[in-house]
Design an enzyme around this catalytic site. Sequence first.
Site, PDB file in Angstrom:
ATOM      1  N   ASN A   1      48.623  39.464 -64.068  1.00 58.18           N
ATOM      2  CA  ASN A   1      47.528  38.623 -63.568  1.00 58.18           C
ATOM      3  C   ASN A   1      47.100  39.106 -62.193  1.00 58.18           C
ATOM      4  O   ASN A   1      47.666  40.047 -61.655  1.00 58.18           O
ATOM      5  CB  ASN A   1      47.946  37.150 -63.568  1.00 58.18           C
ATOM      6  CG  ASN A   1      49.135  36.887 -62.679  1.00 58.18           C
ATOM      7  OD1 ASN A   1      49.056  37.044 -61.463  1.00 58.18           O
ATOM      8  ND2 ASN A   1      50.267  36.524 -63.277  1.00 58.18           N
TER       9      ASN A   1
ATOM     10  N   ASP B   1      53.039  33.168 -68.458  1.00 58.92           N
ATOM     11  CA  ASP B   1      53.503  32.086 -69.330  1.00 58.92           C
ATOM     12  C   ASP B   1      54.127  32.610 -70.609  1.00 58.92           C
ATOM     13  O   ASP B   1      54.928  31.925 -71.240  1.00 58.92           O
ATOM     14  CB  ASP B   1      52.340  31.155 -69.679  1.00 58.92           C
ATOM     15  CG  ASP B   1      51.879  30.369 -68.468  1.00 58.92           C
ATOM     16  OD1 ASP B   1      52.753  29.998 -67.662  1.00 58.92           O
ATOM     17  OD2 ASP B   1      50.664  30.144 -68.310  1.00 58.92           O
TER      18      ASP B   1
ATOM     19  N   LYS C   1      55.409  54.454 -76.309  1.00 62.11           N
ATOM     20  CA  LYS C   1      54.018  54.040 -76.091  1.00 62.11           C
ATOM     21  C   LYS C   1      53.327  53.822 -77.437  1.00 62.11           C
ATOM     22  O   LYS C   1      53.427  54.677 -78.323  1.00 62.11           O
ATOM     23  CB  LYS C   1      53.289  55.128 -75.297  1.00 62.11           C
ATOM     24  CG  LYS C   1      51.890  54.731 -74.929  1.00 62.11           C
ATOM     25  CD  LYS C   1      51.171  55.861 -74.204  1.00 62.11           C
ATOM     26  CE  LYS C   1      49.692  55.555 -74.151  1.00 62.11           C
ATOM     27  NZ  LYS C   1      48.874  56.730 -74.217  1.00 62.11           N
TER      28      LYS C   1
ATOM     29  N   ASP D   1      60.314  28.265 -67.576  1.00 64.04           N
ATOM     30  CA  ASP D   1      59.591  27.695 -66.431  1.00 64.04           C
ATOM     31  C   ASP D   1      60.561  27.591 -65.247  1.00 64.04           C
ATOM     32  O   ASP D   1      61.447  26.729 -65.217  1.00 64.04           O
ATOM     33  CB  ASP D   1      59.020  26.314 -66.798  1.00 64.04           C
ATOM     34  CG  ASP D   1      58.032  25.836 -65.744  1.00 64.04           C
ATOM     35  OD1 ASP D   1      58.321  25.999 -64.540  1.00 64.04           O
ATOM     36  OD2 ASP D   1      56.963  25.331 -66.129  1.00 64.04           O
ATOM     37  N   ILE D   2      60.388  28.485 -64.297  1.00 69.41           N
ATOM     38  CA  ILE D   2      61.357  28.585 -63.189  1.00 69.41           C
ATOM     39  C   ILE D   2      61.293  27.337 -62.314  1.00 69.41           C
ATOM     40  O   ILE D   2      62.317  26.752 -61.955  1.00 69.41           O
ATOM     41  CB  ILE D   2      61.089  29.858 -62.348  1.00 69.41           C
ATOM     42  CG1 ILE D   2      60.936  31.073 -63.263  1.00 69.41           C
ATOM     43  CG2 ILE D   2      62.215  30.088 -61.335  1.00 69.41           C
ATOM     44  CD1 ILE D   2      60.378  32.295 -62.585  1.00 69.41           C
TER      45      ILE D   2
ATOM     46  N   PHE E   1      52.934  25.214 -57.200  1.00 66.82           N
ATOM     47  CA  PHE E   1      51.495  25.460 -57.074  1.00 66.82           C
ATOM     48  C   PHE E   1      50.867  25.250 -58.442  1.00 66.82           C
ATOM     49  O   PHE E   1      51.550  25.413 -59.462  1.00 66.82           O
ATOM     50  CB  PHE E   1      51.228  26.880 -56.562  1.00 66.82           C
ATOM     51  CG  PHE E   1      51.340  26.973 -55.061  1.00 66.82           C
ATOM     52  CD1 PHE E   1      52.568  26.804 -54.440  1.00 66.82           C
ATOM     53  CD2 PHE E   1      50.221  27.193 -54.275  1.00 66.82           C
ATOM     54  CE1 PHE E   1      52.684  26.845 -53.055  1.00 66.82           C
ATOM     55  CE2 PHE E   1      50.324  27.246 -52.894  1.00 66.82           C
ATOM     56  CZ  PHE E   1      51.548  27.073 -52.279  1.00 66.82           C
TER      57      PHE E   1
ATOM     58  N   LYS F   1      51.098  18.119 -63.883  1.00 68.68           N
ATOM     59  CA  LYS F   1      52.100  19.177 -63.637  1.00 68.68           C
ATOM     60  C   LYS F   1      53.245  18.662 -62.761  1.00 68.68           C
ATOM     61  O   LYS F   1      54.411  18.987 -62.972  1.00 68.68           O
ATOM     62  CB  LYS F   1      51.445  20.374 -62.934  1.00 68.68           C
ATOM     63  CG  LYS F   1      51.160  21.499 -63.905  1.00 68.68           C
ATOM     64  CD  LYS F   1      50.503  22.699 -63.296  1.00 68.68           C
ATOM     65  CE  LYS F   1      49.761  23.440 -64.399  1.00 68.68           C
ATOM     66  NZ  LYS F   1      48.887  24.469 -63.914  1.00 68.68           N
TER      67      LYS F   1
ATOM     68  N   LYS G   1      56.871  18.930 -64.345  1.00 65.20           N
ATOM     69  CA  LYS G   1      57.811  19.892 -63.764  1.00 65.20           C
ATOM     70  C   LYS G   1      58.890  19.220 -62.925  1.00 65.20           C
ATOM     71  O   LYS G   1      59.929  19.806 -62.662  1.00 65.20           O
ATOM     72  CB  LYS G   1      57.063  20.909 -62.911  1.00 65.20           C
ATOM     73  CG  LYS G   1      55.896  21.546 -63.663  1.00 65.20           C
ATOM     74  CD  LYS G   1      55.827  23.017 -63.478  1.00 65.20           C
ATOM     75  CE  LYS G   1      54.696  23.611 -64.260  1.00 65.20           C
ATOM     76  NZ  LYS G   1      54.872  25.036 -64.527  1.00 65.20           N
TER      77      LYS G   1
END
Length: 401
Positions: free
Chosen positions: A208, A276, A286, A304-305, A323, A337, A341
Amino acid sequence: MLNGKKVIVIITGGIAAYKSLELVRKLTQKGVKVIPVMTKAAENFVTPMAVSALAQEKVFNNLFDLTDEAEMGHIELSRSADLIVVAPASADFIAKAATGQANDLASTLILATDTNVLMAPAMNVRMWENAITQKNIHTLNEIGIKFAGPNEGDMACGEFGYGRMAEVDEILENIELHFGNKKLKGRHFIVTSGPTREPIDPVRFIGNRSSGKQGTAIAEALIQKGAKVTFVSGPVEISPPFGSKVIKVETADQMYEAVHSALPADGAFFTAAVADWKVIKTKNQKLKKQNGMIPTFDLSETEDILASVSKLKKNRPKMVIGFAAETENILINAKSKLKKKGCDFIVANDVSLGTQTMGGDENTAILVSEEISEQLPTMSKRALAETLVEKISQSFEEMDA
Ligand code: CTP
């Protein structure tokens, strides 16, 4: 606040060097032990004798002075202080520092030190505005060197503009700020930062746009307040925060491991943009194109840390901050969230295309907890980091009260 501190004051060549005499005098008056260092060029503007008299200390100016080596080597000298101040910092000295040169005592100290450095640049306006100087400033900024000034005004050379050294009182203010507020001294924080990369094959990955700028700024703000920081970072281009313990990772699994091994901690900021999903069976070779066939991948969710740390029964940090990168319904998503979380705060930001939040230098955030939701104004990532860290230190103070 400054009493008992040890500060190396490096004076480089420039007409503003005369102001450094005042800086040395004021620091000494405030109980600072000043170790003066002068470059050869500085001696054209002020004498070592004057500097030494005001500092009540010997002036160090020679890298190869054997007596000094016997008493204290330049490496030790560079690490013996609580802060190094370079005033004035000439364009030449800034260039040397930015390119890692070590051809006199002053530049060697900057290269060898593990102490924070504050520079007060002073030079002609054209030299200051020159793209090379600006690039050098940017390089030094990125490795955590701080700057006071330069200011705008009339110059000794007759021109007007930016390049005048900051006033002595401004430099003092910056020094006081450095030593000032150490509310988080003795506390350990974990900060995750940057993206993760989930491999597809040896050359391709799912990634990302996270730059790591916000996480780095948070770690720096924590360190500034005296905290010990373990910085767990995915692959980024910017330098890690000066003074942190850096753990470089690539995948979400590695980030999970690194975070859990860094516990216990008093607080944790989950700034990283963790992927995710990961590819279940990564290819060892390859992937090749095969007659127009499009490959498909089976994906599984990454751990999910943030949630895993928030829900710990043992060793849960007192303050867990997540965040939320959102492109729509920011507040509603942030609140859900927070609940899902189990963290104490969510810093929600709009990462829609066009906001420049991911990769840019600014951020507009909403701070959400069970009790509050506070819209913060658009500000630099550094300013946002300082605001968040100040709020967290206040929460620690309230908890301790
Ligand atoms: N996070 C994490 N581990 C993951 C995914 C996210 O620790 N595997 C953390 C992020 O560092 C951030 C918070 O969770 O602090 C929210 O991340 P975000 O990408 O906004 O949300 P997701 O949980 O991934 O949910 P969604 O993509 O559905 O919005």
